[in-house]
Design a protein around this motif. Structure first.
Motif, PDB file in Angstrom:
ATOM      1  N   GLN A 178     -33.486 -13.275  21.196  1.00 42.12           N
ATOM      2  CA  GLN A 178     -34.612 -14.093  21.661  1.00 42.12           C
ATOM      3  C   GLN A 178     -35.720 -13.217  22.236  1.00 42.12           C
ATOM      4  OE1 GLN A 178     -32.343 -16.534  24.353  1.00 42.12           O
ATOM      5  NE2 GLN A 178     -32.188 -18.236  22.908  1.00 42.12           N
ATOM      6  N   GLU A 179     -35.339 -12.177  22.948  1.00 41.94           N
ATOM      7  CA  GLU A 179     -36.330 -11.267  23.529  1.00 41.94           C
ATOM      8  C   GLU A 179     -37.093 -10.524  22.442  1.00 41.94           C
ATOM      9  OE1 GLU A 179     -33.999  -8.808  26.069  1.00 41.94           O
ATOM     10  OE2 GLU A 179     -34.005 -10.242  27.744  1.00 41.94           O
ATOM     11  N   TYR A 180     -36.404 -10.097  21.390  1.00 40.77           N
ATOM     12  CA  TYR A 180     -37.078  -9.387  20.309  1.00 40.77           C
ATOM     13  C   TYR A 180     -38.170 -10.267  19.691  1.00 40.77           C
ATOM     14  CZ  TYR A 180     -33.401  -5.805  20.365  1.00 40.77           C
ATOM     15  OH  TYR A 180     -32.553  -4.793  20.729  1.00 40.77           O
ATOM     16  N   ALA A 235     -39.683 -12.844  21.157  1.00 40.96           N
ATOM     17  CA  ALA A 235     -40.726 -13.091  22.161  1.00 40.96           C
ATOM     18  C   ALA A 235     -41.654 -11.893  22.308  1.00 40.96           C
ATOM     19  CB  ALA A 235     -40.084 -13.428  23.508  1.00 40.96           C
ATOM     20  N   GLU A 236     -41.120 -10.693  22.082  1.00 48.78           N
ATOM     21  CA  GLU A 236     -41.925  -9.472  22.214  1.00 48.78           C
ATOM     22  C   GLU A 236     -42.783  -9.199  20.987  1.00 48.78           C
ATOM     23  OE1 GLU A 236     -38.528  -7.049  24.841  1.00 48.78           O
ATOM     24  OE2 GLU A 236     -38.828  -6.651  22.703  1.00 48.78           O
ATOM     25  N   THR A 247     -29.441 -13.614  23.768  1.00 48.15           N
ATOM     26  CA  THR A 247     -30.609 -13.377  24.618  1.00 48.15           C
ATOM     27  C   THR A 247     -31.433 -12.198  24.102  1.00 48.15           C
ATOM     28  OG1 THR A 247     -29.476 -14.257  26.562  1.00 48.15           O
ATOM     29  CG2 THR A 247     -31.371 -12.817  26.957  1.00 48.15           C
ATOM     30  N   LYS A 248     -30.734 -11.155  23.675  1.00 44.13           N
ATOM     31  CA  LYS A 248     -31.440  -9.977  23.152  1.00 44.13           C
ATOM     32  C   LYS A 248     -32.269 -10.347  21.928  1.00 44.13           C
ATOM     33  CE  LYS A 248     -29.186  -6.058  22.840  1.00 44.13           C
ATOM     34  NZ  LYS A 248     -28.290  -4.995  22.308  1.00 44.13           N
ATOM     35  N   SER A 268     -25.279 -12.586  25.780  1.00 42.43           N
ATOM     36  CA  SER A 268     -26.228 -11.476  25.907  1.00 42.43           C
ATOM     37  C   SER A 268     -26.785 -11.053  24.550  1.00 42.43           C
ATOM     38  CB  SER A 268     -25.552 -10.281  26.588  1.00 42.43           C
ATOM     39  OG  SER A 268     -24.432  -9.832  25.832  1.00 42.43           O
ATOM     40  N   ARG A 296     -41.676  -8.082  18.258  1.00 36.13           N
ATOM     41  CA  ARG A 296     -41.183  -6.768  17.840  1.00 36.13           C
ATOM     42  C   ARG A 296     -41.020  -6.743  16.329  1.00 36.13           C
ATOM     43  NH1 ARG A 296     -38.615  -2.438  20.640  1.00 36.13           N
ATOM     44  NH2 ARG A 296     -38.900  -3.589  22.592  1.00 36.13           N
ATOM     45  N   TYR A 356     -32.736 -17.403  15.045  1.00 33.94           N
ATOM     46  CA  TYR A 356     -33.265 -16.100  14.641  1.00 33.94           C
ATOM     47  C   TYR A 356     -33.514 -16.087  13.134  1.00 33.94           C
ATOM     48  CZ  TYR A 356     -33.557 -10.960  14.516  1.00 33.94           C
ATOM     49  OH  TYR A 356     -33.970  -9.661  14.343  1.00 33.94           O
TER      50      TYR A 356
END
Length: 412
Positions: A87-89, A91-92, A84-85, A81, A94, A129
């Motif tokens: 990766q989401e940052y 992708a966003e 994944t978090k 998790s 951010r 990352y």
């Protein structure tokens, strides 16, 4: 903490640091002890038009206890998790602000081996990352924030409240916040850094020769298509941002295969939360073949054993001895600040942005171009008051870059 200066600091981090764009989401990594400033920063971020602000809180004391007492299999396990978090940052798109402080006193009882093992597990899990950050895929910033632990380390004879105020004053000073118009001061500073970058790029240097009475006698080869960076650069979406505040450096990537000689460290550094002093390194064909330190040698040896690239260099940075940070008569024991008081080098990975079209090259292509690949990137300071740096151009001309610790007149 002076509220007016704190607001100016937040504005500089947002405007000249990550350069937050309208409706762009923002991540703030911050120590829990800095909640007062984080509140100011979050408020300023929304005023700058942030679409969303998330804060990832960390506690140095809790982390130190985990490093010391957790079962090893649990300590080294990185939860999916968490990956994944991250990766989401990315992708966003951010923007990311990481607020850092020196927590080394909290880790004095933690075995260096456990710190090293955790860091290696983390580096491996989050290598994607780190590569995104080093490729400037998103706007990112590392900035200093005052905490009681750091303040007590620097000002042990002061009452805690006074020590914390002194540290904030120092951070505001080295970050050029104590000017009547901090934003204008930053623009002028960035203009100076960019002018020096252009002058160095135009020379098309092949080598740099460092010399100092402290024993440094070191020759660094540069890649054919090296580019000098500093001040700010552009993200993957062409947004200018400054990755460090404070920042005083002009830097590029060396050719990791072409370095020979001796380098003497001139300021303490923190490795795996252990203080290292009296560092001395000998290089042959780019590789560290001998490492000494009067304090923290075990941490250096473990660092050099991190991976194959840990014994080679990934960065060469120029910082004049008259920088604001160099005028302060003590070390901060935090590399973000200390590296901007002195010329420095970095063991480990090179930034792909330091060669032409580096962002689009594969790892094999970067290696072929002379850029070091590693899971670590650790800066160490080598600047001195008598440091001389002579550059040799590709056509054989010699150009003085530094004299007595400062840029030579052509670069001022």
């Amino acid at each position: 903490m002076d509220q007016k200066l704190a607001k100016s600091y937040a504005d500089v981090l947002l405007q000249y640091g990550v350069n937050l764009q309208p409706e762009q989401p923002l991540l703030i990594n911050a120590p829990v002890e800095a909640h007062e400033f984080v509140t100011v920063l979050v408020n300023a971020a929304y005023a700058h038009g942030a679409g969303d602000v998330q804060v990832d809180w960390q506690s140095g004391s809790v982390f130190a206890q985990r490093l010391q007492y957790a079962q090893e299999d649990s300590l080294l396990y990185i939860r999916p998790s968490q990956v994944t978090k991250a990766q989401e940052y990315l992708a966003e798109n951010r923007a990311i602000i990481s607020l850092v402080s020196c927590n080394s006193p909290l880790f004095k009882e933690v075995p260096t081996t456990r710190i090293n093992a955790f860091q290696q597990a983390k580096n491996k899990a989050f290598q994607f990352y780190s590569q995104a950050i080093m490729n400037s895929q998103v706007q990112w910033l590392v900035a200093a924030v005052a905490t009681p632990t750091w303040a007590a380390l620097l000002f042990p004879d002061e009452a805690p409240v006074i020590a914390l105020e002194k540290l904030w004053d120092a951070i505001f000073y080295v970050s050029r916040i104590q000017n009547e118009d901090a934003l204008a001061a930053w623009q002028n500073h960035l203009d100076t850094l960019h002018r020096r970058r252009r002058l160095l790029d135009a020379l098309r240097l092949d080598t740099l020769h460092y010399m100092s009475k402290n024993g440094t006698d070191f020759v660094i080869g540069l890649p054919d298509t090296h580019i000098w960076q500093g001040g700010n650069e552009k993200s993957g979406r062409a947004v200018p941002f400054a990755a460090n505040i404070p920042t005083e450096e002009i830097f590029t990537a060396p050719d990791f295969r072409r370095m020979t000689g001796h380098v003497t460290g001139t300021r303490p550094l923190v490795v795996y939360n252990q203080t290292v002093e009296g560092l001395a390194l000998d290089f042959v064909d780019g590789k560290v073949v001998q490492a000494e330190a009067s304090k923290g040698k075990d941490a250096i040896e473990q660092l050099l054993a991190s991976d194959e690239g840990a014994r080679f260099l990934g960065e060469v940075a120029l910082v004049p001895k008259d920088s604001p940070i160099a005028q302060i008569p003590y070390s901060f024991y935090e590399t973000l600040i200390d590296e901007n008081a002195s010329c420095h080098l970095a063991l480990g990975a090179a930034y792909p942005t330091c060669i032409t079209d580096g962002k689009t090259k594969t790892d094999d292509e970067l290696t072929a171009a002379g850029l070091n690949r590693s899971m670590i990137h650790v800066d160490f300071m080598i600047g001195s008051s008598d440091l001389t740096i002579i550059g040799r151009t590709k056509d054989g001309r010699e150009v003085e870059i530094f004299h007595d610790g400062n840029f030579s007149p052509n670069f001022v």
